[in-house]
Structure formats: C-alpha cells, structure tokens
Design an enzyme around this catalytic site. Structure first.
Site, PDB file in Angstrom:
ATOM      1  N   GLY A   1      -2.118  -6.496   0.228  1.00 50.39           N
ATOM      2  CA  GLY A   1      -2.524  -7.851   0.585  1.00 50.39           C
ATOM      3  C   GLY A   1      -2.512  -8.149   2.073  1.00 50.39           C
TER       4      GLY A   1
ATOM      5  N   ASN B   1      -7.699   4.319   8.654  1.00 49.95           N
ATOM      6  CA  ASN B   1      -7.073   3.160   9.281  1.00 49.95           C
ATOM      7  C   ASN B   1      -7.088   3.207  10.802  1.00 49.95           C
ATOM      8  OD1 ASN B   1      -5.282   5.341   8.563  1.00 49.95           O
ATOM      9  ND2 ASN B   1      -3.630   4.135   9.419  1.00 49.95           N
TER      10      ASN B   1
ATOM     11  N   GLN C   1      -7.664  -0.133   3.885  1.00 52.34           N
ATOM     12  CA  GLN C   1      -8.496  -0.656   4.981  1.00 52.34           C
ATOM     13  C   GLN C   1      -9.852  -1.113   4.487  1.00 52.34           C
ATOM     14  OE1 GLN C   1      -7.592  -1.216   8.053  1.00 52.34           O
ATOM     15  NE2 GLN C   1      -5.566  -0.324   7.857  1.00 52.34           N
TER      16      GLN C   1
ATOM     17  N   GLY D   1       0.801  -1.214   0.000  1.00 54.70           N
ATOM     18  CA  GLY D   1       0.000   0.000   0.000  1.00 54.70           C
ATOM     19  C   GLY D   1       0.837   1.269   0.000  1.00 54.70           C
ATOM     20  N   THR D   2       1.912   1.260   0.760  1.00 57.41           N
ATOM     21  CA  THR D   2       2.741   2.461   0.840  1.00 57.41           C
ATOM     22  C   THR D   2       3.304   2.824  -0.528  1.00 57.41           C
ATOM     23  OG1 THR D   2       3.294   2.091   3.154  1.00 57.41           O
ATOM     24  CG2 THR D   2       4.838   3.421   1.881  1.00 57.41           C
TER      25      THR D   2
ATOM     26  N   THR E   1      11.638  -7.392 -11.208  1.00 55.05           N
ATOM     27  CA  THR E   1      11.004  -8.699 -11.386  1.00 55.05           C
ATOM     28  C   THR E   1       9.790  -8.832 -10.473  1.00 55.05           C
ATOM     29  OG1 THR E   1      13.113  -9.670 -11.971  1.00 55.05           O
ATOM     30  CG2 THR E   1      11.388 -11.196 -11.279  1.00 55.05           C
TER      31      THR E   1
ATOM     32  N   CYS F   1       2.204   2.326  12.573  1.00 56.77           N
ATOM     33  CA  CYS F   1       3.248   3.232  12.109  1.00 56.77           C
ATOM     34  C   CYS F   1       3.488   4.333  13.118  1.00 56.77           C
ATOM     35  CB  CYS F   1       2.868   3.843  10.775  1.00 56.77           C
ATOM     36  SG  CYS F   1       2.237   2.628   9.619  1.00 56.77           S
TER      37      CYS F   1
END
Lengths: 224, 398
Positions: free
Chosen positions: B207, B153, B186, B72-73, B244, B332
C-alpha cells in the site's frame, strides 16, 4: 574511547525528513564542511607549490581521496594542504576538516600529522553516524601517504613508515586492516565479514583468529 | 518557505486523503477483531471481506486467493520461502532476476545458503530487460519457482511478464511446471494487473507505494498452490498468515489500489511527459550523465540518472538542502553503503552505480517542480565535480 553517535537530538538516525535542519543526521560542523568545503584544490592552483602528494581508495570502493601538501623543508611543518574527494558527505566533510587541522596554528609538523587519528577528526566534527566512520579513516591514510611521499622526495627514506598489514588469510589475501575496515562498515559477525572480505572461505582454519579480530575492532570502535 | 519537491515516490507515497477518510472509522468506532463472533467483530470481518473482494476484482481472481500481509517484503518472503519450503520434494531449483528487490533476492539467497536450494540469478540486459528466452534457457528439470519483478524499483524497467510466463509454462524441461511469482510493488499504480492476462501464480504488492497506508500489502496466491507459513499462531488468512488483521490498513490498501488503478491511465500520461522533460533536460544540460534502465519500457514516474565523477549520496544531500528529495538506488540500499546491486547487475561499472540518483515522480509533481530541479541541479553537480579527483572516460558509462 567510545565512538557511538552523540545523543544530541537531531544527530541520530539516517533519515532526512522534510524539516531538514532539525533532523539532519550530520552535525552542524559536518554540514559546514560539506556545504562549504575548505582548502580543496582549485583548477587554477599552481601545482608547483606542492612538494608531496597522497592518494587512497578508488571509485570502485566508493571513496577516493587525493591530497597535495606544501611542507616547509626546514621546519617540516605543513604550510598548505589541498584535497579532492570522491565520496559521500562525511568523506568530503572529514577531508575538509582534516585540511584545517593540519594547517591551523602554523601547521602541524609531519610527525604530528602522522599521529592524526580518525577519532581526532571525528571528534572535531562533533561525531559521525556510525556507519560513516570508515570515511574519515580514509583521509588520515591519504595524509600518511603524502607524508611518506614528502620523505621519499626529500631523500629521507629512513623516515618513511610503511604500514604493514598483517596477513590473516594468505589464501584470500585478507589482512587485519581488511577486517578492521569490514567491522567499521558494520560487519560485526563472522558471516558479514566473510561476505565483505571472503576471509576463511577457502581456509576455515583462520576463522578463530578472525573472530578474535572482529571482537577487538568491535570493542575499539563501537564499545563493548 | 522555499520550494519543496518530493521526488522519492518509489520509496513511499503520501496517504491519499480519500484513503485516510475510509480508514478513520476502523481506527476509531469499528475497532472489532474480525475473528470475534459478536456483531462488533462481524463488522470488521465484513469490511475486510469487502476489501478482499474489491482487490480480487481488480486482479480478476477469486477473493480467497488474496492473503493480506504487512507489506511487500512479507508478501515476497512468503512467496519465495513459503513456496520453496512447501514444495521441495518437487525440486530444489529457483530462478530469480539478479536485480530483484532485496525481499526476493535475500529470500532466495537464504534458500541457497541455508536450505540447500540452488538458485539461478538472471542477468538482465544493459537496459534492465529480462527476456523470455533467457528465462527458458535457465529452466532445469528440478526448477520449481521462477520470480521476476514486473517493474524494477531502482531503474524503472518494465519486464515482459506475460510473455515470460507463457514461455516458462510452455517449456517441457521442468518435471512439474514451475510456479511463477512476480513482485508488483512498483507496478501496482501503473500497469494492468489483470492476472488472467499476466498468467502469474503469485503476485506481491503493497500500500505504501500507491498512496495507501504503509505496513499493508498482499500476496495473490493461485488456488491449489501450497505455501508453508512463516508465522504460526492463528487461523487468519487461511492459517498461512496468522495474526489479527490490520483492519484499517486493509481497508486503506483496497481503496488505494482501486483509486490508483482507476486513475492510472491519465496519471501515466501526465507523468510520462514530466519524466521525459526531466530526463532530456538533465542529459542535455549536464555533461557526463547517463539514463539507467530502458528508454521507453520504463515506469512513467522513474528517472534514474548517473552523474559521473561524483558520489550519489553527496549529491542527494546537496539536493536535500535545496528542498529536492531523492534517493540513491533504493531506500533500502542507501543505508547499506554498498553500491546498487541493480546497476551493477546491468554490467555497468562501479562509477555508474556510485553516481546514480533515482528521481521518482508522483501525483503532486508539477512541471514547475521539474523545472526547479533542472535549474538547481547543474551548479550542484558542477560543485561536487570540482571537489572530485575522479574523471572517468566516456567509454565507461556509454
């Protein structure tokens, strides 16, 4: 003296995982004082027994400590020491530990107590996570505030030591202590310190002095 | 062993066993690099193409509009920095919610401090809602990008994204219609993410919050939108996100997302009952407590409560010792010691921010778990209050 965290397994890192005991990031001493705090002020305590009080911080800054002392007027030993703390685990544990240190073995004299350093409390606790160090810095401040209060009440004003902080930025009213605090909270670059203190934002001429101080405190607390 | 109650699902969720099973072959026998021309590589390429197509179907978008990221970041960074940098000739004004996740917030602050953009931070209401009217009022001639998260969040408030997007797109104030990004990290397991209904141009998700693997996420980017890459070195993900592909994680992400969306209605209903049992139980049995965020427009798994006169971290450690795992604000912010920027952005005082605890429920949460929390919590709060010198007045946290 280095204040880096001890490298004992289980005392590093900030993540508490499922197996609590093994990976707890506080030492057993910190846990003991956090879960079973000593000497905190109880509701039914006789407040008349105290002859000095001290205070530091506010809820706004995340920590607030109040301490109450009973000082023997003849020997000036600390006979009783009580406290209340609003703060994180290490703030509670370090205040509890300090209360034990100043009262054990008949109690410290006020002069001895004034010399109590955050480092002393921390080492008795077996270390604290680096970012938590500022908490124990607070409790020695509350103690010194109470010592001054005792002398004030006893009329011994010559013994009061006002801790003068040096003003670094007169515009933002930032002192060397503010910078010390910022460094202890992990701000080790000029930008990070500015974010916390606003030092030099309207007054860039002071920045070289700020840089010097950051380096000084960084070395003092975290090693070179 | 004593009871273990994990109530930190907004930080991360455990991996779904079905997801792990789907990932396993790509960690072992199907190890190919999707960029290779041989059949082993082709196998991996086909698998990520299928994953991409499945995700696109759930969002009702085209597969080539999905860019896989490391989470997400990165997806949020890519949306904010990537779009602003590639489109600054159109304008240099960005609008974001003041309580966005740091991935959006700090990207916008970086644009403001280092790249001469100007940023408007929208102050949410006390319940955490941002209104279409206030977003429209913030639009300027040079606004190029608006970002408001789907659901917060920390406090769990759900934002009216479709209405906000509609209002923004209808405005004639900006010279070119601004692009709308939403952080859906979220919301991914909870809300309908049909982009044709939401109207957003970019959407980020990951995920690790939907029982999928950590280190996997994606950014939906509407066709025609130009992004400047943050990394260089290959042509993967249309050269916007080279490197990759993390094949097993992508496979896991796609399946986790599918399962979460399929099961969300039933799970939402179940969790809402448990969440309200927790919220009402705490508010009723413990004095001087407060629910942060919207009472009803909130994530079904989120209960953010402030306990006055004590500091959240101390309570978390007491709860931890009792086998209850929660967090203060977001994971965080726990490491930064600063009080929650989310709670402060609601106009609530420091006391409320410092005393806030986030309980986030999940698939494993049972009614017994909630009852255990309700039974364990009051004496711990009482103990910490007995140590505290603070005694705030009710008016401070109303």
């Amino acid at each position: 003296m280095s204040h880096a965290q001890p490298s004992t397994p289980g005392t590093q890192g900030d993540v508490v995982t499922k197996d609590g005991a093994k990976s707890w990031f506080y030492t057993p001493e910190v846990k003991e004082h956090f879960f079973h705090p000593k000497n905190f002020l109880k509701d039914d305590e006789d407040m008349a027994m105290f002859n000095a009080v001290g205070k530091v911080g506010s809820p706004a800054c995340g920590d607030e400590l109040r301490v109450w002392m009973q000082v023997d007027p003849t020997t000036e030993n600390i006979k009783e020491f009580r406290w209340k703390t609003f703060g994180c685990g290490s703030a509670i544990a370090s205040t509890s530990m300090a209360s034990v240190m100043v009262t054990e073995n008949g109690g410290m004299t006020l002069e001895q107590a004034r010399g109590l350093k955050p480092q002393d409390i921390m080492s008795r606790l077996g270390g604290l996570p680096q970012r938590k160090f500022h908490c124990s810095v607070l409790c020695d401040k509350a103690l010194r505030d109470a010592i001054n209060d005792y002398y004030r009440r006893a009329g011994k004003t010559d013994k009061i030591i006002v801790e003068s902080a040096r003003v670094i930025d007169p515009v933002a009213k930032v002192t060397d202590r503010d910078i010390e605090e910022a460094v202890l909270e992990g701000a080790v670059t000029i930008e990070a310190v500015q974010q916390k203190t606003k030092v030099g934002i309207g007054n860039p001429s002071v920045l070289p002095a700020v840089e010097e101080l950051i380096r000084f405190y960084k070395e003092k607390y975290f090693g070179a | 062993m004593s009871r273990q109650v994990y109530l930190d699902h907004a930080s991360t969720t455990p991996l779904d066993k079905r997801v792990l099973e789907a990932m396993m072959p790509y960690l072992t026998e199907h190890y190919g690099n999707p960029s290779s021309f041989h059949s082993i590589g082709k196998e991996a390429k086909d698998a990520i193409d299928e994953a991409r197509a499945n995700i696109a179907k759930l969002l009702v978008v085209r597969p080539d509009e999905i860019l896989f990221t490391s989470g997400g970041t990165e997806a949020d960074n890519m949306a904010i920095l990537g779009y602003a940098r590639a489109n600054k000739e159109k304008g240099m004004h960005v609008i974001i919610g003041a309580f966005e996740h740091h991935a959006v917030l700090e990207s916008a602050m970086h644009l403001e401090r280092k790249e001469n953009f100007s940023v408007t931070y929208l102050t949410p209401g006390r319940d955490g809602s941002i209104t279409p009217e206030q977003v429209v009022a913030a639009l300027r001639e040079d606004t190029i990008l608006v970002s408001v998260m789907m659901a917060n969040n920390e406090i769990g408030t759900i934002e009216p994204i479709a209405e906000i997007v509609k209002a923004v797109k209808a405005s004639k104030v900006p010279k070119t219609p601004p692009v709308f990004h939403t952080d859906a990290c979220q919301a991914a397991g909870v809300l309908d993410l049909d982009v044709s209904k939401l109207g957003v141009d970019m959407l980020a998700m990951n995920g690790g919050k939907i029982y999928g693997p950590k280190g996997a996420g994606f950014l939906y980017v509407k066709r025609g939108i130009k992004l400047q890459p943050l990394m260089f070195g290959g042509s993967q993900e249309r050269a916007i996100r080279p490197g990759t592909e993390n094949v097993p994680a992508i496979i896991g992400l796609a399946l986790a997302f599918k399962l979460a969306q399929e099961e969300r209605k039933e799970e939402n209903e179940r969790l809402t009952v448990l969440r309200d049992r927790l919220i009402n139980g705490v508010l009723k049995t413990i004095t001087k407590t407060r629910l942060n965020g919207h009472a009803t427009d909130r994530l079904p798994n989120n209960a953010n409560l402030s306990f006055m006169d004590i500091e959240g971290e101390a309570l978390i450690l007491y709860l931890d010792a009792a086998g209850i795992y929660t967090s203060t604000g977001s994971a965080c912010t726990s490491a930064s010691l600063d009080p929650s920027h989310v709670i402060l952005s609601l106009g609530l005082p420091y006391e409320v921010a410092h005393g806030s605890i986030r309980f986030t429920l999940g698939r494993s949460t049972t009614q017994e778990d909630i009852d255990y929390v309700l039974e364990t919590l009051p004496p711990l709060v009482a103990k910490l209050r007995s140590l505290s010198p603070v005694n705030v007045d009710a008016k401070y946290f109303a």
